[in-house]
Design an enzyme around this catalytic site. Structure first.
Site, PDB file in Angstrom:
ATOM      1  N   LYS A   1       0.832  -1.214   0.000  1.00 16.62           N
ATOM      2  CA  LYS A   1       0.000   0.000   0.000  1.00 16.62           C
ATOM      3  C   LYS A   1       0.867   1.265   0.000  1.00 16.62           C
ATOM      4  CE  LYS A   1      -2.114  -1.179   3.882  1.00 16.62           C
ATOM      5  NZ  LYS A   1      -1.494  -2.495   4.152  1.00 16.62           N
TER       6      LYS A   1
ATOM      7  N   ARG B   1     -10.483   0.340   8.063  1.00 17.56           N
ATOM      8  CA  ARG B   1     -10.021  -1.018   8.345  1.00 17.56           C
ATOM      9  C   ARG B   1     -11.083  -1.851   9.031  1.00 17.56           C
ATOM     10  NH1 ARG B   1      -4.165   0.293   8.480  1.00 17.56           N
ATOM     11  NH2 ARG B   1      -3.114  -1.634   8.941  1.00 17.56           N
TER      12      ARG B   1
ATOM     13  N   ARG C   1      11.308  -5.575   5.375  1.00 19.46           N
ATOM     14  CA  ARG C   1      11.129  -4.145   5.077  1.00 19.46           C
ATOM     15  C   ARG C   1      12.099  -3.273   5.881  1.00 19.46           C
ATOM     16  NH1 ARG C   1       5.340  -1.987   5.465  1.00 19.46           N
ATOM     17  NH2 ARG C   1       5.400  -3.218   7.370  1.00 19.46           N
TER      18      ARG C   1
ATOM     19  N   ARG D   1      10.623  -1.360  11.409  1.00 16.45           N
ATOM     20  CA  ARG D   1       9.485  -1.011  12.259  1.00 16.45           C
ATOM     21  C   ARG D   1       9.355  -2.006  13.406  1.00 16.45           C
ATOM     22  NH1 ARG D   1       4.463   0.088   8.299  1.00 16.45           N
ATOM     23  NH2 ARG D   1       3.413  -1.169   9.878  1.00 16.45           N
TER      24      ARG D   1
ATOM     25  N   ARG E   1      -1.252  -9.021  13.331  1.00 22.48           N
ATOM     26  CA  ARG E   1      -1.750  -8.039  12.347  1.00 22.48           C
ATOM     27  C   ARG E   1      -2.540  -8.740  11.246  1.00 22.48           C
ATOM     28  NH1 ARG E   1       3.710  -5.251  10.905  1.00 22.48           N
ATOM     29  NH2 ARG E   1       2.492  -4.222   9.279  1.00 22.48           N
TER      30      ARG E   1
HETATM   31  P1  AP5 Z   1       4.717  -1.602   1.951  1.00 22.04           P
HETATM   32  O1  AP5 Z   1       4.421  -0.767   0.761  1.00 22.04           O
HETATM   33  O2  AP5 Z   1       5.426  -0.989   3.080  1.00 22.04           O
HETATM   34  O3  AP5 Z   1       3.392  -2.366   2.446  1.00 22.04           O
HETATM   35  P2  AP5 Z   1       2.090  -1.850   3.189  1.00 22.04           P
HETATM   36  O4  AP5 Z   1       0.923  -2.481   2.522  1.00 22.04           O
HETATM   37  O5  AP5 Z   1       2.112  -0.359   3.293  1.00 22.04           O
HETATM   38  O6  AP5 Z   1       2.278  -2.557   4.585  1.00 22.04           O
HETATM   39  P3  AP5 Z   1       2.106  -2.014   6.081  1.00 22.04           P
HETATM   40  O7  AP5 Z   1       2.826  -2.985   6.943  1.00 22.04           O
HETATM   41  O8  AP5 Z   1       2.487  -0.574   6.167  1.00 22.04           O
HETATM   42  O9  AP5 Z   1       0.598  -2.172   6.292  1.00 22.04           O
HETATM   43  P4  AP5 Z   1      -0.156  -2.230   7.630  1.00 22.04           P
HETATM   44  O10 AP5 Z   1      -1.541  -2.035   7.165  1.00 22.04           O
HETATM   45  O11 AP5 Z   1       0.095  -3.428   8.434  1.00 22.04           O
HETATM   46  O12 AP5 Z   1       0.499  -1.050   8.503  1.00 22.04           O
HETATM   47  P5  AP5 Z   1       0.047   0.453   8.791  1.00 22.04           P
HETATM   48  O13 AP5 Z   1       1.263   1.267   8.915  1.00 22.04           O
HETATM   49  O14 AP5 Z   1      -1.009   0.877   7.878  1.00 22.04           O
HETATM   50  O15 AP5 Z   1       5.560  -2.876   1.406  1.00 22.04           O
HETATM   51  C1  AP5 Z   1       6.010  -3.890   2.290  1.00 22.04           C
HETATM   52  C2  AP5 Z   1       7.406  -4.369   1.858  1.00 22.04           C
HETATM   53  O16 AP5 Z   1       7.327  -5.048   0.601  1.00 22.04           O
HETATM   54  C3  AP5 Z   1       8.417  -3.242   1.656  1.00 22.04           C
HETATM   55  O17 AP5 Z   1       9.666  -3.691   2.091  1.00 22.04           O
HETATM   56  C4  AP5 Z   1       8.411  -3.003   0.132  1.00 22.04           C
HETATM   57  O18 AP5 Z   1       9.655  -2.530  -0.334  1.00 22.04           O
HETATM   58  C5  AP5 Z   1       8.110  -4.398  -0.404  1.00 22.04           C
HETATM   59  N1  AP5 Z   1       7.279  -4.382  -1.622  1.00 22.04           N
HETATM   60  C6  AP5 Z   1       6.175  -3.608  -1.860  1.00 22.04           C
HETATM   61  N2  AP5 Z   1       5.632  -3.916  -3.065  1.00 22.04           N
HETATM   62  C7  AP5 Z   1       6.398  -4.917  -3.580  1.00 22.04           C
HETATM   63  C8  AP5 Z   1       6.336  -5.682  -4.803  1.00 22.04           C
HETATM   64  N3  AP5 Z   1       5.350  -5.462  -5.730  1.00 22.04           N
HETATM   65  N4  AP5 Z   1       7.274  -6.608  -5.010  1.00 22.04           N
HETATM   66  C9  AP5 Z   1       8.243  -6.841  -4.079  1.00 22.04           C
HETATM   67  N5  AP5 Z   1       8.359  -6.173  -2.906  1.00 22.04           N
HETATM   68  C10 AP5 Z   1       7.439  -5.206  -2.666  1.00 22.04           C
HETATM   69  O19 AP5 Z   1      -0.604   0.306  10.243  1.00 22.04           O
HETATM   70  C11 AP5 Z   1       0.197   0.008  11.366  1.00 22.04           C
HETATM   71  C12 AP5 Z   1      -0.646  -0.096  12.619  1.00 22.04           C
HETATM   72  O20 AP5 Z   1      -1.308   1.148  12.870  1.00 22.04           O
HETATM   73  C13 AP5 Z   1      -1.780  -1.128  12.592  1.00 22.04           C
HETATM   74  O21 AP5 Z   1      -1.331  -2.406  12.921  1.00 22.04           O
HETATM   75  C14 AP5 Z   1      -2.742  -0.547  13.646  1.00 22.04           C
HETATM   76  O22 AP5 Z   1      -2.288  -0.827  14.940  1.00 22.04           O
HETATM   77  C15 AP5 Z   1      -2.605   0.953  13.406  1.00 22.04           C
HETATM   78  N6  AP5 Z   1      -3.601   1.469  12.438  1.00 22.04           N
HETATM   79  C16 AP5 Z   1      -3.331   2.084  11.249  1.00 22.04           C
HETATM   80  N7  AP5 Z   1      -4.463   2.420  10.631  1.00 22.04           N
HETATM   81  C17 AP5 Z   1      -5.490   2.020  11.423  1.00 22.04           C
HETATM   82  C18 AP5 Z   1      -6.913   2.053  11.300  1.00 22.04           C
HETATM   83  N8  AP5 Z   1      -7.521   2.602  10.234  1.00 22.04           N
HETATM   84  N9  AP5 Z   1      -7.640   1.515  12.316  1.00 22.04           N
HETATM   85  C19 AP5 Z   1      -7.058   0.980  13.391  1.00 22.04           C
HETATM   86  N10 AP5 Z   1      -5.730   0.898  13.574  1.00 22.04           N
HETATM   87  C20 AP5 Z   1      -4.935   1.417  12.582  1.00 22.04           C
HETATM   88 MG    MG Z   2       2.225   1.034   4.892  1.00 23.25          MG
END
Ligand code: AP5
Ligand code: MG
Ligand code: ZN
Length: 217
Positions: free
Chosen positions: A13, A88, A127, A160, A171
């Site tokens: 994402k 979410r 990552r 992270r 997660r």
């Molecule tokens: P990356 O692009 O970083 O993936 P991502 O989908 O952004 O993954 P996240 O871990 O950030 O998602 P998440 O939803 O768990 O965390 P968030 O920060 O939103 O890519 C991942 C890796 O793969 C990277 O190393 C990249 O280089 C590689 N990659 C990407 N695309 C690739 C490809 N095509 N091929 C190969 N490699 C690739 O949330 C964190 C926490 O915040 C949650 O757990 C929760 O506690 C809280 N939170 C956030 N939003 C909410 C909400 N709305 N409600 C409640 N709690 C929330």
């Molecule tokens: Mg992210």
């Protein structure tokens, strides 16, 4: 254009959101990034969110809805926005519809990055993120030219806290239970594009461009 990008942890994402926001000239709003900033700054919201995030659990809906309501009310969102990591849960999606309806807006497209479990784990645990500019790398799939150093700004790369194999499991469970039902919610509204997120980064970007410029599924 008002866009959501959805997918499990590690689906890509954040990586793709950077491209979309740049090309379409709309702000990238990542609730995960906003929460991490609040935790680092030690704000009241950050103190509340910290424990949930470290355990890999979702932060309560009312907190998240408040953050997003405030952000979407800002001027730069008038011409469109890209939400990453929100909604979410079904209650968050309903709250979002309500917030947007108040100003005559709606969601135009939902980009869903579909990636299987094994690959998600490998992506998340490999990552690395830049401490200064937030750029995202992967030790195998998208390595920086010099290990530990950001290509874009020379900043230090870190892992992270919630990217341990143990926390990722929680997660993923949270995603299956609370977030996956949203796919049906948006499919019924005719705005969902399912994209194969297992392809290389540039190919996924190309598929997203096609989805945003053309009709949904
Ligand atoms: P990356 O692009 O970083 O993936 P991502 O989908 O952004 O993954 P996240 O871990 O950030 O998602 P998440 O939803 O768990 O965390 P968030 O920060 O939103 O890519 C991942 C890796 O793969 C990277 O190393 C990249 O280089 C590689 N990659 C990407 N695309 C690739 C490809 N095509 N091929 C190969 N490699 C690739 O949330 C964190 C926490 O915040 C949650 O757990 C929760 O506690 C809280 N939170 C956030 N939003 C909410 C909400 N709305 N409600 C409640 N709690 C929330
Ligand atoms: Mg992210
Ligand atoms: Zn950087």
């Amino acid at each position: 254009m008002n866009v959501l990008i959805m997918g499990a942890p590690g689906a890509g994402k954040g990586t793709q959101a950077a491209m979309i926001a740049g090309e379409f000239g709309i702000p990238h709003i990542s609730t995960g990034d906003a929460l991490r900033l609040a935790v680092d700054q030690g704000t009241a919201m950050g103190q509340l969110a910290k424990g949930y995030m470290e355990r890999g659990e979702l932060v309560p809906d009312d907190v998240m809805n408040g953050i997003v309501r405030e952000r979407l009310g800002q001027d730069d969102c008038r011409g469109g926005f890209l939400l990453d990591g929100f909604p979410r849960t079904v209650p968050q999606a309903e709250a979002l519809d309500g917030i947007l309806a108040e100003s005559g807006r709606k969601i135009d497209r939902v980009v869903y990055l579909d990636v299987d479990r094994e690959l998600l784990l490998e992506r998340v645990t490999g990552r690395r993120v830049c401490r200064s500019c937030g750029a995202t790398y992967h030790v195998r799939f998208h390595p920086p030219a010099k290990p530990g150093v950001c290509d874009k700004c020379g900043g230090e790369l870190y892992q992270r806290k919630d990217d341990s194999a143990e926390t990722v499991r929680t997660r993923l469970e949270e995603y299956d239970k609370k977030t996956a039902p949203l796919l049906a919610y948006y499919r019924e509204r005719g705005v969902l594009c399912r994209i194969d997120g297992a392809k290389p980064i540039a190919e996924v970007s190309e598929d997203i461009r096609r989805c945003l410029r053309g009709p949904a599924e």
